[in-house]
Design an enzyme around this catalytic site. Structure first.
Site, PDB file in Angstrom:
ATOM      1  N   GLU A  25      39.729  18.873  38.664  1.00 27.41           N
ATOM      2  CA  GLU A  25      38.714  18.191  37.883  1.00 27.41           C
ATOM      3  C   GLU A  25      37.604  19.119  37.027  1.00 27.41           C
ATOM      4  O   GLU A  25      36.496  19.023  37.155  1.00 27.41           O
ATOM      5  CB  GLU A  25      37.899  17.268  38.581  1.00 27.41           C
ATOM      6  N   ASP A  45      42.361   9.658  46.759  1.00 21.81           N
ATOM      7  CA  ASP A  45      40.900  10.100  46.697  1.00 21.81           C
ATOM      8  C   ASP A  45      40.244   9.048  47.408  1.00 21.81           C
ATOM      9  O   ASP A  45      39.235   8.174  46.786  1.00 21.81           O
ATOM     10  CB  ASP A  45      40.481  10.311  45.288  1.00 21.81           C
ATOM     11  N   GLU A  60      31.846   6.079  48.675  1.00 22.69           N
ATOM     12  CA  GLU A  60      32.120   6.513  47.162  1.00 22.69           C
ATOM     13  C   GLU A  60      33.062   5.096  46.576  1.00 22.69           C
ATOM     14  O   GLU A  60      32.538   4.271  45.809  1.00 22.69           O
ATOM     15  CB  GLU A  60      32.907   7.733  46.975  1.00 22.69           C
TER      16      GLU A  60
END
Ligand code: GCV
Length: 841
Positions: free
Chosen positions: A309, A388, A416
Site C-alpha cells: 500500500e 483485509d 474498520e
C-alpha cells in the site's frame, strides 16, 4: 453488618472516592471494581488484611497496589502493605513473589509445578495458624496477572480457589495505528492517547490507564504508532519523547514497541541507500537500536509494514522480506527485541481483466518460499484472513505454510469494516471460528490457534496481535459494547481455548455488574451480533459490501470491482463470486494443505458461509440450506435488519438496572444501528435484484408500500438530487434544501385510524447540523438535529450509504386525510437531505 457497610459507604463518599461515581462514563472499562453487595461480600470475609510484596520491581509493586485498590473498592477493606516481609508470620497475609522468593520466606510453601515466567499460581496455606494467600508469579508480570485474576474472580462474585495459569504464547500485543499528529488511522473513538501535534502528549494519564487494562487481560506489548509509520519516529528527539510512553506502560509490564519504515536509514540516517544487505545500513540499524535501548531498556521491538500500500520495502533493491527483517532483527537480538514483519504484502495495482489475478494469493506467494530463512527473533504477523478484516474470510493459507518460522496472528479490534463502533459487533465468535479452524497441515490436526501458539510446528515465539486503536473518548472505543472486543482479544491471546460464552459472560459482569437480567440480556445481544452484522452486510463470504475506496463503513457495492485493489467478487448478470479453484480459477485454494483444499475446491463441500469467496456461482445455485443463492441474500438481509431492530427494545429492559449514562449512550447507538441496518439491507438487496434480474420471492425488495419517497411529496424549496451509489437511496434519489431558509415536504395520508410509527430516512453529513421537524396537520410531533451518531471517519460531503440514517417518531395517532409535513432547515453546508418517510404500525 448493614451498619458496617453503611459506614464504609459513608467513608468512601466523604473521601470523595465513591468507587464508581465517575467511572460510569466507561473509562474504567472492565476494571470498575464496583462495590459488592453485602451478600456477595460475605464470600470474601476471610481474605487477609495485609500484603507482603517481596519482588520489589515496578511491576511487582504495582501488583500489590492493584490488589489494595481492587479490594478496597469492591470490599471496602484497606489492606496494609507490610514494610517488613517477615510480618507474614504474625498475621494473615497475601504474599506476592516469585517461587524462589516465596519459598525462601515460607519454606512450607512449594509451587505445585513449574510456573512459567508470565504465569502465576494462587494458593492458600496456613503457617503458624495464619492464612497466607500466596500469589506466585514466574516473574513480576506473572504476579500482576495473578492479582488481576484474583480481582476478576471477586468482581464476578466467584468463590476463590487455588488456581494456576500461564499464557498461550509470548507475543500478546496490541498495535495502535496512531499518527504523530494525534489522528488515528481507522480509529473511531477520538484522537490519540499518545500523540498530539507531532509530539508525545504531555499528559500520559490515559496511557497508564490503558496499560492497566492491557495487563489485566494479560497483554504484554504495544506498538504505539501507525504501521504506516511516520519517518520522524526514529529521529533522536522523538525517541527521547517516546521513552515517556514506555515509562507510563512499564509498571503494567507492557513493553512499548514501534512501527518503523524501512527507508529510515536513508531518510533519518542520510545514507545513500536503505538496501538491507548493505553493511552501512546494518550498522545504522544497530546503532539506532542501541540508542533506543539506552532510553528504553525494556523496548519490545519493531513492527514493519513494507512493500504494501505504498510503503517502500526490500523489493526496491530486489531483496526479500527475510533479508529486510533479518537485518533489523540482528540489531535487536542482543537486547532481546523482536521484529514483527507483517505478512500484509500485496500489489494494489492488480489487473482486473486478468482472471488469474488474485490478491488473496499474495501472502502465501510472497512468504512461503522464505520459510526457515528468518532470524529466530523475527515473527511474521499475519492478518487472520487473506484479504483485509472482512466480515467473513477463510483463514490465511500462510499459517500452514510457515513451519520453520515464528508466526503471530493479527486480529482487528477496531471495527474498520465491521461497523466502526457505531454498530455492535462482538468479534470473539469470529476470532474463535478463525482460531479453531483446523488447517490439517501435514494431514494432522493443526488448528490456527496452535500454529500461532507455536505448538503445531514447535516455534518458540508466536502469538497474537490486536489492532486496537483506542482513543481519547472517555470509554476508549466509543461504543460501550465494543470494549468486549478488546477484553476478548486479550483473553484469547492468553488462552485461545476459552469459549465465547465464558468471555462474554465475564466481560458483562465486570462491565455492567452481576444482576442476572443484565448479564443474560447483554450476553445474548453480544453473542449473536457478528452473525447479525454479517447477515445485513455481506453474507456467504462475499466480503463486507462497503465502499472500499472510501471509509469502509456504509454500503457501496460496485466500488470493489474494476480496480486494482483486488477485493473483487466478480458479479455479473449470471452469477457472482471469485473462482479461486485450482481447476478453473486463480488457484488460491491450492495454497491450503490438501485436506482443507479439497473441501474448498468442491462446490458441494465448500461451506455456504465461504461459498462466494471460493467459487463463482449462478444466482439460482441451491445452497446447503436449500435456498437459492439469490433468495438467501434477500432473506439474510431482511433477517439481519429485523434482529438489529430488536436491539433497542431488548436494551430498554435494562433501564434502571445499569447506570443512566451508559444506558442512554448504548440505547442511542442501538437505535442508530437499527436504522443503518435498513440502509444496508435495502442497498444490498436492491443491488442484487438489479444485477441478477431475479425478484425477491417474498416481494419485499424494491417494493415498499409503507414508504413515501421524498421526490413524490409536495415540495417547497426541496429539489431532487442523484445519490451515489444509487443503491443507497430509494430510486437512486433524495431531495436537498439548497436555500438558507427551511424547506418543506408535505403529503396527505390515507391510513386507517390508529397508532403508527413514522420513520424519516435522511442523510447526516458532517458539514453541518440541519434541523428537522415533523408536523401533523401543522402541529409538531417530533424534531431532531442531524449531528450525531456517525463514526468520525464519515467526512463524506455526499449522500451515500455511510451518511444514510433514520429518525423515528412512535405512537403517532393518524386518521385518513391527515396532512404530514417534514420541515428541514439546512445548516452550514448540510442541505437537510431526505430520502423517504415510512409509516408502519
Ligand atoms: C494501516 C487496510 C486499512 C489501512 C491499513 C492497512 C494495513 O488497508 O484500510 O488503513 O493501514 O490495512 O493493515 O496496513
Amino acid at each position: 453488618m448493614y451498619f458496617r457497610n453503611a459506614i464504609v459507604l459513608l467513608t468512601w463518599a466523604l473521601l470523595g472516592s465513591a468507587p464508581f461515581a465517575q467511572a460510569e462514563n466507561g473509562s474504567a472499562g472492565w476494571l470498575r471494581y464496583a462495590p459488592l453487595s453485602q451478600r456477595a461480600a460475605q464470600l470474601y470475609e476471610k481474605i487477609p488484611r495485609h500484603v507482603v510484596e517481596i519482588t520489589n520491581t515496578p511491576v511487582a509493586r504495582n501488583a500489590a497496589n492493584e490488589l489494595m485498590r481492587g479490594i478496597h473498592s469492591m470490599l471496602g477493606n484497606d489492606l496494609q502493605l507490610a514494610s517488613d516481609p517477615s510480618t507474614f508470620a504474625i498475621q494473615d497475609s497475601f504474599v506476592l513473589g516469585t517461587p524462589a522468593e516465596i519459598h525462601a520466606l515460607v519454606p512450607a510453601w512449594k509451587a505445585a509445578g513449574t510456573i512459567a515466567d508470565e504465569g502465576f499460581s494462587i494458593s492458600e496455606i496456613t503457617v503458624n495458624g495464619h492464612a497466607l494467600w500466596i500469589i506466585a508469579g514466574g516473574a513480576d508480570r506473572g504476579e500482576l496477572y495473578g492479582v488481576f485474576h484474583l480481582l476478576e474472580q471477586i468482581a464476578q462474585e466467584k468463590p476463590l480457589s487455588s488456581d494456576a495459569e500461564s499464557p498461550s504464547s509470548p507475543i500478546r500485543w496490541v498495535n495502535q495505528w496512531d499518527n504523530l499528529n494525534g489522528s488515528i488511522e481507522r480509529g473511531y473513538a477520538g484522537r490519540s492517547i499518545f500523540f498530539d501535534n507531532g509530539h508525545v502528549r504531555t499528559d500520559l494519564t490515559r496511557v497508564s490507564d490503558y496499560g492497566r487494562l492491557l495487563a489485566s487481560v494479560g497483554l504484554n506489548g504495544a506498538a504505539v504508532n501507525n504501521v504506516n509509520s511516520d519517518l520522524r519516529t526514529l529521529e533522536p528527539e522523538m525517541i527521547h519523547e517516546l521513552a515517556r510512553i514506555a515509562d507510563a506502560f512499564r509498571p503494567c509490564g507492557v513493553r512499548m514497541s514501534l512501527s518503523v519504515d524501512l527507508s529510515s536509514p536513508q531518510v533519518v540516517g542520510h545514507l545513500s541507500t536503505f538496501d538491507p544487505i548493505d553493511p552501512n545500513v546494518a550498522t545504522w540499524w544497530q546503532s539506532k537500536v542501541d540508542e533506543i535501548y539506552k532510553e528504553i531498556p525494556d523496548f519490545g521491538g519493531f513492527v514493519i509494514k513494507a512493500d504494501s500500500e505504498g510503503r517502500v520495502g526490500p523489493s526496491k533493491y530486489g531483496r526479500t522480506p527475510a533479508q529486510a527483517a533479518n537485518t533489523v532483527a540482528r540489531a535487536l537480538k542482543p537486547h532481546g527485541g523482536v521484529v514483527l514483519y507483517r505478512g500484509f504484502v500485496y500489489n494494489n495495482h492488480l489487473d482486473w481483466n486478468d482472471l488469474k489475478a488474485d490478491r488473496a494469493r499474495a501472502g502465501y506467494d510472497n512468504f512461503h518460499a522464505l520459510d526457515g530463512t528468518f532470524e529466530p527473533n523475527v515473527i511474521i504477523q499475519i492478518k487472520h484472513g487473506p484479504i483485509d478484516f472482512q466480515v467473513r474470510e477463510p483463514v490465511s493459507p500462510l499459517f500452514a505454510a510457515l513451519r520453520h518460522t515464528n508466526q503471530a496472528i493479527e486480529l482487528q479490534v477496531t471495527q474498520e469494516y465491521i461497523g466502526q463502533q457505531r454498530h455492535m459487533v462482538f468479534l470473539v465468535p469470529m476470532w474463535k471460528a478463525v482460531l479453531d479452524t483446523d488447517m490439517r497441515a501435514e494431514n494432522r490436526s493443526t488448528p490456527v490457534k496452535e500454529i500461532v501458539e507455536g505448538k503445531s510446528f514447535r516455534q518458540p515465539l508466536g502469538g497474537f496481535v490486536g489492532v486496537a486503536n483506542v482513543g481519547l473518548d472517555a470509554d476508549w472505543l466509543h461504543h460501550p459494547m465494543a470494549m468486549a472486543n478488546l477484553y476478548g482479544f486479550g483473553k484469547l491471546a492468553w488462552n485461545p481455548d476459552l469459549t465465547t460464552d465464558q468471555i462474554v459472560d465475564s466481560w458483562t459482569r465486570l462491565t455492567f455488574g452481576n444482576d442476572p437480567k443484565v448479564v443474560s440480556t447483554i450476553d445474548a445481544l453480544q453473542r449473536d451480533s457478528w452473525r447479525v452484522y454479517e447477515q445485513y452486510t455481506g453474507p456467504l463470504g462475499i466480503g463486507t459490501l462497503t465502499n472500499i475506496l472510501g471509509i469502509h463503513y456504509g454500503p457501496g457495492i460496485d466500488s470493489a470491482e474494476h480496480n486494482g485493489w483486488g477485493q473483487w467478487f466478480r458479479g455479473d448478470s449470471q452469477g457472482i463470486g471469485m473462482d479461486r479453484t485450482v481447476a478453473t480459477g486463480t488457484g488460491y485454494i491450492g495454497q491450503y494443505p490438501p485436506e482443507l483444499a479439497k473441501v474448498y475446491e468442491s462446490l458441494t463441500a465448500c461451506p455456504d458461509e465461504l461459498l462466494l469467496f471460493m467459487h463463482h456461482v449462478p444466482y439460482s445455485y441451491v445452497l446447503h440450506s436449500g435456498k437459492t443463492l439469490i433468495q438467501y441474500v434477500y432473506d439474510s438481509h431482511y433477517a439481519g435488519a429485523e434482529t438489529a431492530a430488536t436491539y433497542p427494545a431488548r436494551w430498554q429492559q435494562l433501564h434502571g438496572l445499569i447506570d443512566d449514562e451508559r444506558y442512554e449512550q448504548t440505547l442511542d447507538l442501538f437505535i442508530y444501528q437499527a436504522g443503518h441496518a435498513i440502509v444496508w439491507r435495502d442497498a444490498v438487496t436492491r443491488w442484487f435484484q438489479r444485477i441478477s434480474g431475479i425478484p425477491d420471492r417474498q416481494g419485499r425488495v424494491g417494493n415498499y408500500p409503507d414508504r413515501i419517497v421524498a421526490e413524490d411529496m409536495a415540495a417547497d424549496g426541496y429539489a431532487p438530487v442523484d445519490v451515489t451509489p444509487w443503491e443507497a437511496a430509494s430510486n437512486g434519489q433524495a431531495v436537498e434544501c439548497n436555500r438558507a431558509a427551511s424547506c418543506t415536504l408535505t403529503t396527505k395520508l390515507d391510513r386507517p385510524a390508529g397508532a403508527y410509527k413514522i420513520a424519516v430516512q435522511y442523510f447526516d453529513l458532517r458539514t453541518g447540523a440541519s434541523h428537522y421537524e415533523l408536523l401533523l396537520n401543522g402541529n409538531p410531533i417530533g424534531h431532531w438535529v442531524a449531528d450525531a451518531t456517525l463514526p468520525p471517519a464519515v467526512v463524506d460531503k455526499q449522500l451515500d450509504g455511510s451518511t444514510g440514517t433514520r429518525f423515528t417518531v412512535r405512537g403517532v395517532s393518524l386518521k385518513p386525510g391527515d396532512r404530514l409535513t417534514l420541515r428541514g432547515t439546512p445548516d452550514g453546508e448540510e442541505p437537510a437531505p431526505v430520502d423517504y418517510i415510512e409509516i408502519t404500525k
